[in-house]
Design an enzyme around this catalytic site. Sequence first.
Site, PDB file in Angstrom:
ATOM      1  N   ARG A 113       0.803  -1.228   0.000  1.00 38.37           N
ATOM      2  CA  ARG A 113       0.000   0.000   0.000  1.00 38.37           C
ATOM      3  C   ARG A 113       0.835   1.276   0.000  1.00 38.37           C
ATOM      4  NH1 ARG A 113      -4.731  -0.924   4.159  1.00 38.37           N
ATOM      5  NH2 ARG A 113      -2.893  -1.370   5.356  1.00 38.37           N
ATOM      6  N   HIS A 172       6.083 -24.254   3.924  1.00 38.43           N
ATOM      7  CA  HIS A 172       7.508 -24.328   3.565  1.00 38.43           C
ATOM      8  C   HIS A 172       8.185 -25.576   4.105  1.00 38.43           C
ATOM      9  CE1 HIS A 172       8.269 -22.435   7.503  1.00 38.43           C
ATOM     10  NE2 HIS A 172       9.521 -22.769   7.364  1.00 38.43           N
ATOM     11  N   LYS A 196      11.369 -28.440   2.665  1.00 42.73           N
ATOM     12  CA  LYS A 196      12.646 -28.618   3.373  1.00 42.73           C
ATOM     13  C   LYS A 196      13.343 -29.873   2.870  1.00 42.73           C
ATOM     14  CE  LYS A 196      11.894 -26.182   7.698  1.00 42.73           C
ATOM     15  NZ  LYS A 196      12.954 -25.189   7.847  1.00 42.73           N
ATOM     16  N   GLU A 251      11.426 -23.659  19.696  1.00 41.35           N
ATOM     17  CA  GLU A 251      12.204 -22.467  19.330  1.00 41.35           C
ATOM     18  C   GLU A 251      12.582 -21.737  20.607  1.00 41.35           C
ATOM     19  OE1 GLU A 251      10.250 -21.360  14.994  1.00 41.35           O
ATOM     20  OE2 GLU A 251       9.155 -20.765  16.778  1.00 41.35           O
ATOM     21  N   ASP A 260      -0.474 -22.149  14.034  1.00 40.83           N
ATOM     22  CA  ASP A 260       0.672 -21.575  13.320  1.00 40.83           C
ATOM     23  C   ASP A 260       1.583 -22.670  12.763  1.00 40.83           C
ATOM     24  OD1 ASP A 260       2.479 -19.508  12.476  1.00 40.83           O
ATOM     25  OD2 ASP A 260       3.718 -19.890  14.236  1.00 40.83           O
ATOM     26  N   HIS A 263       2.974 -27.567   9.535  1.00 41.60           N
ATOM     27  CA  HIS A 263       4.336 -28.117   9.521  1.00 41.60           C
ATOM     28  C   HIS A 263       4.429 -29.475  10.234  1.00 41.60           C
ATOM     29  CE1 HIS A 263       5.026 -24.172   8.149  1.00 41.60           C
ATOM     30  NE2 HIS A 263       5.516 -23.613   9.231  1.00 41.60           N
TER      31      HIS A 263
HETATM   32  C1  BG6 Z   1       6.370 -20.379  10.307  1.00 46.62           C
HETATM   33  C2  BG6 Z   1       5.689 -19.939  11.571  1.00 46.62           C
HETATM   34  O1  BG6 Z   1       5.445 -20.926   9.417  1.00 46.62           O
HETATM   35  O2  BG6 Z   1       7.328 -21.370  10.625  1.00 46.62           O
HETATM   36  C3  BG6 Z   1       6.713 -19.430  12.565  1.00 46.62           C
HETATM   37  O3  BG6 Z   1       4.736 -18.937  11.271  1.00 46.62           O
HETATM   38  C4  BG6 Z   1       7.788 -20.444  12.803  1.00 46.62           C
HETATM   39  O4  BG6 Z   1       6.091 -19.052  13.778  1.00 46.62           O
HETATM   40  C5  BG6 Z   1       8.364 -20.917  11.487  1.00 46.62           C
HETATM   41  O5  BG6 Z   1       8.806 -19.846  13.578  1.00 46.62           O
HETATM   42  C6  BG6 Z   1       9.330 -22.073  11.670  1.00 46.62           C
HETATM   43  O6  BG6 Z   1       9.968 -22.310  10.440  1.00 46.62           O
HETATM   44  P1  BG6 Z   1      11.464 -22.773  10.395  1.00 46.62           P
HETATM   45  O7  BG6 Z   1      11.729 -23.052   8.969  1.00 46.62           O
HETATM   46  O8  BG6 Z   1      12.281 -21.658  10.964  1.00 46.62           O
HETATM   47  O9  BG6 Z   1      11.534 -23.980  11.262  1.00 46.62           O
END
Ligand code: BG6
Length: 489
Positions: free
Chosen positions: A45, A184, A188, A222, A241, A246
Amino acid sequence: MSETFTLVIFGITSNLAQKYIIQALYDMEEKGALPQKMTIIGNARRKLTDSEFKTYIKEALDKENLHHQHEIKKETVQNLLKKMHYLDGNLDDPAYYDRLKEFLDKIAHSSKGRDDRIYYLATYPDLYKSVFENLSREGLTDEKEGFVRLMIEKPLGHDFKSAKQINKLMAKYFKESQIYRMDHYLGKETLQSILTFRFGNGLFEPLINKDYVDHIQITASEDFGIGSRGGYYDTIGALKDVGQNHQMQMLAFATMDAPDEFSNEAVTKQRISIIKSLQAHPEEVVFGQYKGYTKEENVAHDSKTDTFYAFKASLKNERFNEVPIYVRAGKMLEQTVTEISIIFKTPHNRLFKDLNRGMEPNVLIYRIQPNEGIVVRFLSKKPGSVELEENFLQYCYRLDASVHSHLFPDPYEKLILDAIQGDQTFFADAEEIEASWKFVDGLTGTKKNPIIYEPGSWGPEEADELIQKDGREWLIPSNAFCNIPLLTR
Ligand code: BG6
């Protein structure tokens, strides 16, 4: 490769674009992996001049982050910037799409051949509808002179119902074969290679079933908090999340049956089958929140959002029936580590069972990060003594990277390339997303308030009790294997 290729990134100033997409594009530029005649159009924006936009991209590239700790070469940046353009505008405003169309038409007219396009949605979900409607109204979703594809980020929805609605909305404007739903983790290297390890070798696969496996643990911890992402995170929480996506994919790779062939349809079918057979036990879930979370930027002072969860589940299928699966993830924990551990049964006739550690089980560890590797934990005789000690048979990615003198590609780099090449194998499909939300809904149906835990711990004690009442313990992620310094390029 096509004559012209355009990547339109809606939300180029988002945290996601800065942290992942722009970095991936840089890496692709460096490797010469971007299509020859490529234009990247960034949207946001805020008003930015051309030079302000370029400065923004350079700064985003220079910012250190978890995934891209390598030298940023001036020449590569310049080459990437030559492809990039900025088109500011409000995605709710139909007039914006007139300007976008004009821009895209100009690109199309400059070539005589195909005109391929990817729209990347790195923006707020409440804008999706408006983006689709307006693109369609302008005829920008039609596949006339080349392909039109959509890349869309997780989380898709916040429960089964909303995910179904988004899938339905997308299906109105795009065919399933045009939709690339990003997770994502699917990109990996360390996750994808689980399939090769399991189905490319004959040694382990016959043991990965209820006859030999005692239980499975999946950890994604984390040691940092939510940073500046409070606005997003506080509405979603840890389970939605990283759990709905994941960790679900990690489980699928570790437990799926062999696909009939290595194709999108066959691999996706097996992932879906696992997610659909996953049973939630709503009484066996613990939610936590790190102390101090409510003081984070853009977080409600009385927030009940989870920053940690642990649950027990099982798979209702031939192979794993009754095998307990313990899953946990969270922020501000003791260590940053992501791994899947397959803990094998201990045979009763062990010769050394009376010795210290004599009954410790073998564990197959898929270490996704850090110290990436595939490792088997076993007991060996301590040289010069009768005692037993823990040892590892290990395959370490970092060692491999040094041998081949390159680092494994970042997931975003890999997945953007897959989308350009039209390979949907490592993208989630509509049915898969809905199945995973159904499972998560089963866990959150009677959601309890999160239990506060100390930063730097392994979450609330109740998470330990969850597994201890079954006579088991969470494994402390080991640093004793694959301890090879990360190469930089
Ligand atoms: C993201 C989440 O999809 O994945 C984050 O929104 C998380 O909160 C992250 O930290 C972890 O990804 P990676 O690749 O760092 O393990």
